[in-house]
Every structure is written in structure tokens, then in C-alpha cells.
Scaffold this motif. Structure first.
Motif, PDB file in Angstrom:
ATOM      1  N   THR A 195      -0.548  19.991 -37.299  1.00  0.00           N
ATOM      2  CA  THR A 195      -0.361  21.378 -36.892  1.00  0.00           C
ATOM      3  C   THR A 195       1.022  21.856 -37.298  1.00  0.00           C
ATOM      4  OG1 THR A 195       0.457  20.746 -34.691  1.00  0.00           O
ATOM      5  CG2 THR A 195      -1.896  21.154 -34.915  1.00  0.00           C
ATOM      6  N   LEU A 196       1.115  23.125 -37.627  1.00  0.00           N
ATOM      7  CA  LEU A 196       2.384  23.774 -37.925  1.00  0.00           C
ATOM      8  C   LEU A 196       2.733  24.654 -36.731  1.00  0.00           C
ATOM      9  CD1 LEU A 196       4.681  24.572 -39.905  1.00  0.00           C
ATOM     10  CD2 LEU A 196       3.166  26.385 -40.741  1.00  0.00           C
ATOM     11  N   ARG A 197       3.907  24.431 -36.140  1.00  0.00           N
ATOM     12  CA  ARG A 197       4.259  25.137 -34.918  1.00  0.00           C
ATOM     13  C   ARG A 197       5.629  25.780 -35.018  1.00  0.00           C
ATOM     14  NH1 ARG A 197       1.797  20.497 -30.876  1.00  0.00           N
ATOM     15  NH2 ARG A 197      -0.382  21.122 -31.159  1.00  0.00           N
ATOM     16  N   ALA A 198       5.746  26.958 -34.405  1.00  0.00           N
ATOM     17  CA  ALA A 198       7.021  27.673 -34.323  1.00  0.00           C
ATOM     18  C   ALA A 198       7.307  27.980 -32.862  1.00  0.00           C
ATOM     19  CB  ALA A 198       6.970  28.957 -35.145  1.00  0.00           C
ATOM     20  N   SER A 199       8.533  27.662 -32.431  1.00  0.00           N
ATOM     21  CA  SER A 199       8.955  27.905 -31.050  1.00  0.00           C
ATOM     22  C   SER A 199      10.211  28.760 -31.056  1.00  0.00           C
ATOM     23  CB  SER A 199       9.239  26.586 -30.330  1.00  0.00           C
ATOM     24  OG  SER A 199       8.115  25.725 -30.386  1.00  0.00           O
ATOM     25  N   GLU A 200      10.325  29.627 -30.067  1.00  0.00           N
ATOM     26  CA  GLU A 200      11.418  30.600 -30.034  1.00  0.00           C
ATOM     27  C   GLU A 200      12.118  30.577 -28.681  1.00  0.00           C
ATOM     28  OE1 GLU A 200      11.239  35.340 -29.634  1.00  0.00           O
ATOM     29  OE2 GLU A 200      10.624  34.632 -31.629  1.00  0.00           O
ATOM     30  N   ILE A 201      13.440  30.781 -28.699  1.00  0.00           N
ATOM     31  CA  ILE A 201      14.216  30.864 -27.470  1.00  0.00           C
ATOM     32  C   ILE A 201      15.402  31.786 -27.697  1.00  0.00           C
ATOM     33  CG2 ILE A 201      15.753  28.920 -28.009  1.00  0.00           C
ATOM     34  CD1 ILE A 201      15.562  28.071 -25.083  1.00  0.00           C
ATOM     35  N   GLU A 202      15.865  32.423 -26.630  1.00  0.00           N
ATOM     36  CA  GLU A 202      17.105  33.194 -26.680  1.00  0.00           C
ATOM     37  C   GLU A 202      18.125  32.520 -25.768  1.00  0.00           C
ATOM     38  OE1 GLU A 202      16.476  37.359 -25.998  1.00  0.00           O
ATOM     39  OE2 GLU A 202      15.056  37.539 -27.675  1.00  0.00           O
ATOM     40  N   VAL A 203      19.372  32.427 -26.251  1.00  0.00           N
ATOM     41  CA  VAL A 203      20.396  31.644 -25.571  1.00  0.00           C
ATOM     42  C   VAL A 203      21.632  32.500 -25.331  1.00  0.00           C
ATOM     43  CG1 VAL A 203      21.834  29.571 -25.689  1.00  0.00           C
ATOM     44  CG2 VAL A 203      19.560  29.572 -26.753  1.00  0.00           C
ATOM     45  N   ASP A 204      22.102  32.540 -24.079  1.00  0.00           N
ATOM     46  CA  ASP A 204      23.378  33.178 -23.750  1.00  0.00           C
ATOM     47  C   ASP A 204      24.493  32.164 -23.964  1.00  0.00           C
ATOM     48  OD1 ASP A 204      22.445  35.761 -22.916  1.00  0.00           O
ATOM     49  OD2 ASP A 204      21.682  34.822 -21.092  1.00  0.00           O
ATOM     50  N   PRO A 244      10.400  17.978 -30.902  1.00  0.00           N
ATOM     51  CA  PRO A 244       9.651  16.917 -30.221  1.00  0.00           C
ATOM     52  C   PRO A 244       9.692  15.584 -30.962  1.00  0.00           C
ATOM     53  CG  PRO A 244       8.341  18.937 -30.410  1.00  0.00           C
ATOM     54  CD  PRO A 244       9.520  19.082 -31.327  1.00  0.00           C
ATOM     55  N   ASN A 245       9.540  14.524 -30.204  1.00  0.00           N
ATOM     56  CA  ASN A 245       9.448  13.179 -30.748  1.00  0.00           C
ATOM     57  C   ASN A 245       8.288  13.079 -31.737  1.00  0.00           C
ATOM     58  OD1 ASN A 245       9.669  10.363 -31.080  1.00  0.00           O
ATOM     59  ND2 ASN A 245       8.356   9.962 -29.315  1.00  0.00           N
ATOM     60  N   ARG A 246       8.510  12.407 -32.849  1.00  0.00           N
ATOM     61  CA  ARG A 246       7.515  12.143 -33.891  1.00  0.00           C
ATOM     62  C   ARG A 246       6.927  13.430 -34.484  1.00  0.00           C
ATOM     63  NH1 ARG A 246       6.526   6.857 -34.589  1.00  0.00           N
ATOM     64  NH2 ARG A 246       7.313   5.473 -32.960  1.00  0.00           N
ATOM     65  N   THR A 247       7.823  14.346 -34.750  1.00  0.00           N
ATOM     66  CA  THR A 247       7.465  15.522 -35.536  1.00  0.00           C
ATOM     67  C   THR A 247       8.366  15.582 -36.760  1.00  0.00           C
ATOM     68  OG1 THR A 247       9.008  16.992 -34.370  1.00  0.00           O
ATOM     69  CG2 THR A 247       6.764  16.831 -33.493  1.00  0.00           C
ATOM     70  N   ILE A 248       7.947  16.402 -37.708  1.00  0.00           N
ATOM     71  CA  ILE A 248       8.786  16.676 -38.874  1.00  0.00           C
ATOM     72  C   ILE A 248       9.368  18.065 -38.701  1.00  0.00           C
ATOM     73  CG2 ILE A 248       8.788  17.121 -41.361  1.00  0.00           C
ATOM     74  CD1 ILE A 248       6.732  14.933 -41.677  1.00  0.00           C
ATOM     75  N   CYS A 249      10.680  18.147 -38.665  1.00  0.00           N
ATOM     76  CA  CYS A 249      11.366  19.424 -38.513  1.00  0.00           C
ATOM     77  C   CYS A 249      11.583  20.035 -39.894  1.00  0.00           C
ATOM     78  CB  CYS A 249      12.705  19.221 -37.812  1.00  0.00           C
ATOM     79  SG  CYS A 249      13.634  20.756 -37.578  1.00  0.00           S
ATOM     80  N   LEU A 250      11.200  21.309 -40.017  1.00  0.00           N
ATOM     81  CA  LEU A 250      11.396  22.043 -41.265  1.00  0.00           C
ATOM     82  C   LEU A 250      12.654  22.893 -41.240  1.00  0.00           C
ATOM     83  CD1 LEU A 250       7.711  23.199 -41.845  1.00  0.00           C
ATOM     84  CD2 LEU A 250       8.855  21.158 -42.730  1.00  0.00           C
ATOM     85  N   GLY A 251      13.091  23.290 -40.050  1.00  0.00           N
ATOM     86  CA  GLY A 251      14.305  24.088 -39.973  1.00  0.00           C
ATOM     87  C   GLY A 251      14.427  24.826 -38.653  1.00  0.00           C
ATOM     88  N   ARG A 265      19.174  34.226 -30.862  1.00  0.00           N
ATOM     89  CA  ARG A 265      17.767  33.809 -30.847  1.00  0.00           C
ATOM     90  C   ARG A 265      17.603  32.687 -31.853  1.00  0.00           C
ATOM     91  NH1 ARG A 265      14.948  38.420 -32.336  1.00  0.00           N
ATOM     92  NH2 ARG A 265      14.698  39.009 -30.146  1.00  0.00           N
ATOM     93  N   LEU A 266      16.887  31.639 -31.465  1.00  0.00           N
ATOM     94  CA  LEU A 266      16.627  30.494 -32.326  1.00  0.00           C
ATOM     95  C   LEU A 266      15.120  30.324 -32.491  1.00  0.00           C
ATOM     96  CD1 LEU A 266      19.084  27.950 -30.656  1.00  0.00           C
ATOM     97  CD2 LEU A 266      19.543  29.386 -32.653  1.00  0.00           C
ATOM     98  N   VAL A 267      14.684  29.986 -33.709  1.00  0.00           N
ATOM     99  CA  VAL A 267      13.277  29.720 -33.983  1.00  0.00           C
ATOM    100  C   VAL A 267      13.169  28.372 -34.681  1.00  0.00           C
ATOM    101  CG1 VAL A 267      11.198  30.457 -35.189  1.00  0.00           C
ATOM    102  CG2 VAL A 267      12.705  32.170 -34.157  1.00  0.00           C
ATOM    103  N   LEU A 268      12.472  27.441 -34.032  1.00  0.00           N
ATOM    104  CA  LEU A 268      12.274  26.087 -34.535  1.00  0.00           C
ATOM    105  C   LEU A 268      10.896  25.978 -35.174  1.00  0.00           C
ATOM    106  CD1 LEU A 268      12.733  22.931 -34.608  1.00  0.00           C
ATOM    107  CD2 LEU A 268      11.812  22.926 -32.266  1.00  0.00           C
ATOM    108  N   THR A 269      10.808  25.405 -36.376  1.00  0.00           N
ATOM    109  CA  THR A 269       9.532  25.197 -37.053  1.00  0.00           C
ATOM    110  C   THR A 269       9.340  23.718 -37.313  1.00  0.00           C
ATOM    111  OG1 THR A 269       9.764  27.348 -38.147  1.00  0.00           O
ATOM    112  CG2 THR A 269       8.099  25.860 -39.012  1.00  0.00           C
ATOM    113  N   THR A 270       8.171  23.186 -36.856  1.00  0.00           N
ATOM    114  CA  THR A 270       7.894  21.756 -36.999  1.00  0.00           C
ATOM    115  C   THR A 270       6.457  21.524 -37.437  1.00  0.00           C
ATOM    116  OG1 THR A 270       7.282  21.580 -34.658  1.00  0.00           O
ATOM    117  CG2 THR A 270       9.569  21.051 -35.233  1.00  0.00           C
ATOM    118  N   LEU A 271       6.228  20.357 -37.998  1.00  0.00           N
ATOM    119  CA  LEU A 271       4.897  19.831 -38.230  1.00  0.00           C
ATOM    120  C   LEU A 271       4.640  18.734 -37.209  1.00  0.00           C
ATOM    121  CD1 LEU A 271       4.754  19.527 -42.115  1.00  0.00           C
ATOM    122  CD2 LEU A 271       3.309  21.011 -40.725  1.00  0.00           C
ATOM    123  N   ALA A 272       3.515  18.843 -36.486  1.00  0.00           N
ATOM    124  CA  ALA A 272       3.175  17.852 -35.466  1.00  0.00           C
ATOM    125  C   ALA A 272       1.871  17.163 -35.853  1.00  0.00           C
ATOM    126  CB  ALA A 272       3.043  18.527 -34.104  1.00  0.00           C
TER     127      ALA A 272
END
Length: 229
Positions: free
Chosen positions: A122-131, A144-151, A219-226
Motif C-alpha cells: 500500500t502507498l500511504r500519506a499521513s499529514e500533521i500540523e506542528v506548533d 512505521p516499522n518495516r515500511t519504506i519511506c519515500l519522503g 505542516r508535514l506530509v509523510l509518504t510511505t510504502l507499507a
């Protein structure tokens, strides 16, 4: 002869049937709901308080009230709730998450590809905003553990104060996804890497450059392959 179609269970008009328009309109309503399928969300176990005609939801597990017994089905509001049971291959766009799901025949999944025994990628994108405050922040955005991070991409939403710039990375590599990033509101960076496998849950970190943060928001957006086996 069956009274409904074999795939979408649309009602068929019987020979010499009176008031044919009733059956025809019923079929059109169901076809309208199933074609170009998109739902508002997939986390509800009970109906919303004030639904609008045409609203669709993917019913979550453990549903109750008017939705009881319809887990994983599509709930359509049309002067009352009616339900569509999905079949293997159905796709649904979940508007609240900007995510497309496919039904495997047993469940809804965000898989890109799968195997007969349940393996999938699966290809997943997660988003968060940080103060921003202090010298660094270990965020709740975790690779996450045992994923491939794309950026990890970043955008400065509120101008950074205190620090002249910031890095985005991990505790081990503080600028892995971008170094000395812009403090002005609207500054962006697409922090593409490797891709790289991670073998432990790894929080994304934002670190101040120069002085400590006294304000700002990113704002940060993480993209991974799980993967699953």
C-alpha cells in the motif's frame, strides 16, 4: 426469472407490471449511488444527525441503530437509509481522507497490489500540523516499522520566530528531509529520499537552526510504502 440484476441487485420490471415507473426509479436511485462511488467517510457506526439526500457513508464495523447489521456496506440517504452490499473489485473514494479503497471480496483495503493469500503493498500519506517551540520537536508523525519511506514534505504555515530556519528529519539525522528550510509563511520543501526501509517506529523531528523556536507552525506530509504478508 430473477427480480433483480445479478451484480448491483437493481430491481427489474416484470411483464405486465403496473406502475412500472416505481421499479424503474428505484433502479435509477441505486445505480446513481453505485456509479462513480464516493463516500463522505468510513468511520461512523451510527447515522449522522442531519443527512442530505444523496449522502453516502461506508459503514464502520460494529454499527448500531438504523445501520445495525450493515457493517462495510454503503449507506445511502434517500428519504431514509438504504444499503448497497459491495462486491470484489468495487472502488470507493473516501472524501474525508482523500483516499481510494478497493473491496477484496471480504473487506475494504487501500492496497495497490495483492496476492491470493492476503499479501499486499500500500502507498500511504499521513499529514500533521506542528506548533514550534524550543530547540526541537519530536512530532506525532511516525514512520512505521518495516515500511519504506519515500519522503517528508513540509510547508511553513505561520512564520517561524526565534530560529532563522528549521530542519526536518529524525533524531539520528536531523536534516534528512530538508535542512535550513524557510521560516517565512508559505515556504515549502519536498523532502524526497532514498527510498529507505525503516526497522523501528521513527518519529519525524523538526529542529531549530540558530536559536530556539519561539513560535511558528508547519505542516508535514509523510509518504510511505507499507507491506503485509
Amino acid at each position: 426469472m430473477s427480480e433483480t440484476t445479478p451484480l448491483l441487485a437493481l430491481p427489474l420490471i416484470a411483464a405486465a407490471q403496473a406502475q412500472k415507473h416505481v421499479t424503474h426509479n428505484e433502479a435509477l436511485v441505486l445505480l446513481d449511488a453505485a456509479t462513480q462511488l464516493a463516500v463522505l467517510d468510513r468511520g461512523r457506526t451510527t447515522p449522522p444527525g442531519a443527512p442530505a439526500a444523496g449522502d453516502r457513508h461506508l459503514v464502520a464495523a460494529g454499527a448500531g441503530g438504523e445501520w445495525a447489521g450493515h457493517d462495510s456496506e454503503i449507506a445511502l440517504y434517500d428519504a431514509g437509509w438504504r444499503f448497497l452490499a459491495p462486491r470484489a473489485g468495487w472502488r470507493a473514494y473516501v472524501a474525508a481522507e482523500r483516499l481510494t479503497l478497493v473491496h477484496t471480496g471480504t473487506e475494504w483495503s487501500d492496497l495497490l497490489a495483492g496476492t491470493p493469500s492476503g499479501g499486499m503493498v500500500t502507498l500511504r500519506a499521513s499529514e500533521i500540523e506542528v506548533d514550534l517551540a524550543g530547540s526541537s520537536i519530536s512530532t506525532a508523525l511516525v514512520i512505521p516499522n518495516r515500511t519504506i519511506c519515500l519522503g517528508v514534505a513540509s510547508r511553513t504555515l505561520v512564520a517561524v520566530t526565534g530560529a532563522g530556519a528549521y530542519d526536518v528529519g529524525t533524531a539520528a539525522e536531523t536534516s534528512k528531509f530538508g535542512g535550513s528550510l524557510g521560516a517565512a509563511a508559505g515556504s515549502t520543501n519536498i523532502g524526497v529520499i532514498g527510498p529507505q526501509a525503516f526497522y523501528a517506529d521513527t518519529p519525524v523531528r523538526v529542529s531549530a537552526v540558530g536559536s530556539a523556536f519561539t513560535g511558528g507552525r508547519v505542516r508535514l506530509v509523510l509518504t510511505t510504502l507499507a507491506f503485509a504478508i
